[in-house]
Design an enzyme around this catalytic site. Structure first.
Site, PDB file in Angstrom:
ATOM      1  N   SER A  50      -4.129  65.313  90.501  1.00 19.31           N
ATOM      2  CA  SER A  50      -4.033  64.245  89.523  1.00 19.31           C
ATOM      3  C   SER A  50      -4.252  64.878  88.158  1.00 19.31           C
ATOM      4  O   SER A  50      -4.784  65.989  88.055  1.00 19.31           O
ATOM      5  CB  SER A  50      -5.125  63.199  89.793  1.00 19.31           C
ATOM      6  N   LYS A  81     -10.515  65.817  93.007  1.00 20.90           N
ATOM      7  CA  LYS A  81      -9.256  66.310  92.446  1.00 20.90           C
ATOM      8  C   LYS A  81      -9.450  67.656  91.739  1.00 20.90           C
ATOM      9  O   LYS A  81      -8.558  68.511  91.771  1.00 20.90           O
ATOM     10  CB  LYS A  81      -8.653  65.281  91.494  1.00 20.90           C
ATOM     11  N   TYR A 124     -13.651  60.754  92.775  1.00 24.01           N
ATOM     12  CA  TYR A 124     -12.213  61.039  92.658  1.00 24.01           C
ATOM     13  C   TYR A 124     -11.984  62.262  91.776  1.00 24.01           C
ATOM     14  O   TYR A 124     -11.265  63.189  92.138  1.00 24.01           O
ATOM     15  CB  TYR A 124     -11.508  59.820  92.077  1.00 24.01           C
TER      16      TYR A 124
END
Length: 258
Positions: free
Chosen positions: A140, A157, A153
């Protein structure tokens, strides 16, 4: 590089969204495709839409046995995997002070453990087959930057960048490449769910979340599209040498530039 005839690809989280778009692009380019997803019925439905050289697999990427069986089934029915796209993921929006340890562990298990388990299975098949391969991890823009309320998250990532670099180092002798695609905001159900959640946490309207949070730093105020990501995945799958490995490709309308 857009002809994948004779290749076998396995894509996780492929019953919908980014994963399905990538799987379809691979099928259109001539690959045999294993559509893997925790939602088994949806995976099978998606595979049927891609033609006779696609199969649907039930796969919880945090379950070692399910991952191993999914790769074994793929090898039996389609052949050993040449391309892996580790795409399965979820999102949980929460300030750190309110985030449960269970949710932290769940996020890292899906994004990081899932990437490890599927990578290990793919590398074993690639090395045994002796024809190299391409491993693509779905990162991401948050692999490079941080945002509020996304601690697990962002951590996961970021971790995928390190994992891909190690895969690239270890896989090079066997012609295995590893790269990370780093999308900006793609308007998938995962992102749609974040809009009201962010609006609530920030105390602003949903329109303001889109304009002033999600797309504020892009060069054109536009969402990244499924086609943008599928085209990038197709390019990486077909690239033929170790010249492009251990890299992260930002596909974010300039949201972050590295």
């Amino acid at each position: 590089m857009q002809d994948l005839s004779g290749k076998v690809a396995l894509v996780t989280g492929a019953a919908s969204g980014i994963g399905r778009a990538i799987a379809q692009a691979y099928a259109d380019a001539g690959a045999k495709v294993a559509v893997a997803d925790i939602a088994a019925d949806k995976a099978r439905d998606a595979a049927r839409s891609m033609g006779p050289d696609a199969i649907g697999l039930a796969m919880d990427v945090t379950d070692e046995d399910q991952v191993e069986e999914g790769f074994a089934q793929t090898a039996r029915e389609l052949g050993p995997v040449d391309i892996l796209v580790s795409n399965a993921g979820i999102q949980i929006i929460s300030p750190i002070v309110d985030l449960s340890y269970a949710d932290w562990k769940r996020m890292l298990a899906i994004h990081m453990d899932g990437a490890f388990l599927t990578t290990r299975a793919a590398m074993r098949q690639m090395i045994a087959a002796g024809r190299g391969g391409s491993i693509i991890l779905m990162g991401s823009a948050h692999s490079h930057v941080a945002s509020k309320f996304k601690a697990p998250y962002v951590a996961a990532k970021h971790g995928l960048l390190g994992l891909a670099r190690v895969i690239a180092k270890e896989g090079a002798a066997n012609g295995i490449r590893a790269n990370v695609i780093c999308p900006g905001f793609v308007r998938t159900p995962l992102v749609e769910k974040q809009i009201p959640e962010q609006a609530k946490e920030l105390g602003i309207s949903e329109e303001a979340v889109i304009r002033d949070v999600m797309l504020k730093d892009t060069v054109d105020g536009e969402f990244t599209t499924l086609e943008d990501i599928a085209d990038t995945a197709l390019f990486l799958a077909g690239f033929g040498s170790n010249a492009l490995t251990g890299q992260s490709l930002l596909v974010s309308h300039g949201w972050h530039m590295a």
